[in-house]
Scaffold this motif. Structure first.
Motif, PDB file in Angstrom:
ATOM      1  N   ILE A 128      30.809  -5.988 -42.979  1.00 17.38           N
ATOM      2  CA  ILE A 128      31.265  -6.524 -41.713  1.00 17.38           C
ATOM      3  C   ILE A 128      30.163  -7.427 -41.183  1.00 17.38           C
ATOM      4  O   ILE A 128      29.021  -6.979 -41.011  1.00 17.38           O
ATOM      5  CB  ILE A 128      31.538  -5.403 -40.677  1.00 17.38           C
ATOM      6  CG1 ILE A 128      32.443  -4.311 -41.245  1.00 17.38           C
ATOM      7  CG2 ILE A 128      32.080  -5.988 -39.376  1.00 17.38           C
ATOM      8  CD1 ILE A 128      33.820  -4.760 -41.619  1.00 17.38           C
ATOM      9  N   VAL A 135      35.325  -9.502 -41.926  1.00 18.64           N
ATOM     10  CA  VAL A 135      35.126  -8.816 -43.198  1.00 18.64           C
ATOM     11  C   VAL A 135      34.657  -9.794 -44.269  1.00 18.64           C
ATOM     12  O   VAL A 135      35.168 -10.901 -44.388  1.00 18.64           O
ATOM     13  CB  VAL A 135      36.441  -8.133 -43.641  1.00 18.64           C
ATOM     14  CG1 VAL A 135      36.304  -7.480 -45.003  1.00 18.64           C
ATOM     15  CG2 VAL A 135      36.886  -7.113 -42.597  1.00 18.64           C
ATOM     16  N   LEU A 154      37.770  -7.393 -37.575  1.00 21.77           N
ATOM     17  CA  LEU A 154      37.777  -5.949 -37.392  1.00 21.77           C
ATOM     18  C   LEU A 154      38.631  -5.591 -36.175  1.00 21.77           C
ATOM     19  O   LEU A 154      38.515  -6.224 -35.121  1.00 21.77           O
ATOM     20  CB  LEU A 154      36.337  -5.481 -37.185  1.00 21.77           C
ATOM     21  CG  LEU A 154      36.014  -4.019 -37.346  1.00 21.77           C
ATOM     22  CD1 LEU A 154      36.245  -3.567 -38.775  1.00 21.77           C
ATOM     23  CD2 LEU A 154      34.554  -3.768 -36.969  1.00 21.77           C
TER      24      LEU A 154
END
Length: 180
Positions: A128, A135, A154
């Motif tokens: 992350i 991502v 995310l």
């Protein structure tokens, strides 16, 4: 006398204290095989029930403490923060900084992830970005069914998200290696 492979984990604190040695430690960590070694104990499983108990125990251990998982569900909702999968049986609580090193079970040190994504996250194959919460997929996963996750944001459920410094530390350790 015998020759034995050096286990760098025994020297990890030394390697971390000297930044010039960090690449050696990270290279060693990247080369560790995710495949478990077959032990004599594995051959001793005699019944289906015994094998099933072993599997259930491993799943239970993998999911970690129920309270940690519940905090993540409360904070982010009952969905994988990367894939959006909402099947409760597949959702696991993933530590950003490993609990064994940080003793941190706070929701800020966790992500709620689908079990396969959790494994890939632990291996550093899914990261992350700490600045954008997007991502990043390791190139080795290309064509393995995870390509659609590259660049996904995310899921934060209206929160500030996980601890950026914890993500940054993980990003630096597993940072993507440029392709040649």
């Amino acid at each position: 006398m015998s020759i034995k492979e050096v286990d760098l984990s025994q020297l990890e604190n030394f390697f971390i204290s000297d930044p010039s040695l960090t690449p050696l430690l990270t290279d060693y960590a990247r080369r560790l095989s995710p495949e478990p070694e077959i032990s004599q104990a594995d051959d001793d499983v005699r019944t289906i029930i015994e094998a099933r108990r072993i599997v259930l125990r491993e799943i239970s251990l993998r999911r970690g403490q129920v309270q940690f998982r519940n905090r993540l569900v409360e904070r982010y909702g009952a969905k994988c923060q990367i894939s959006g999968c909402a099947f409760p049986g597949l959702l696991e609580a993933a530590h950003i900084n490993p609990y064994a090193q940080s003793s941190d079970n706070s929701a800020r040190n966790g992500l709620l992830l689908r079990s396969d994504i959790h494994t890939l996250f632990d291996l550093g194959m899914i990261l992350i970005d700490p600045d954008t919460f997007t991502v990043k997929i390791e190139a080795g996963l290309s064509g393995c069914g995870y390509d659609e996750l590259e660049g996904v944001s995310l899921l934060l459920n209206g929160t500030k998200g996980p601890d950026k410094e914890a993500l940054r530390k993980r990003w630096r350790f597993f940072k993507p290696v440029p392709e040649e």
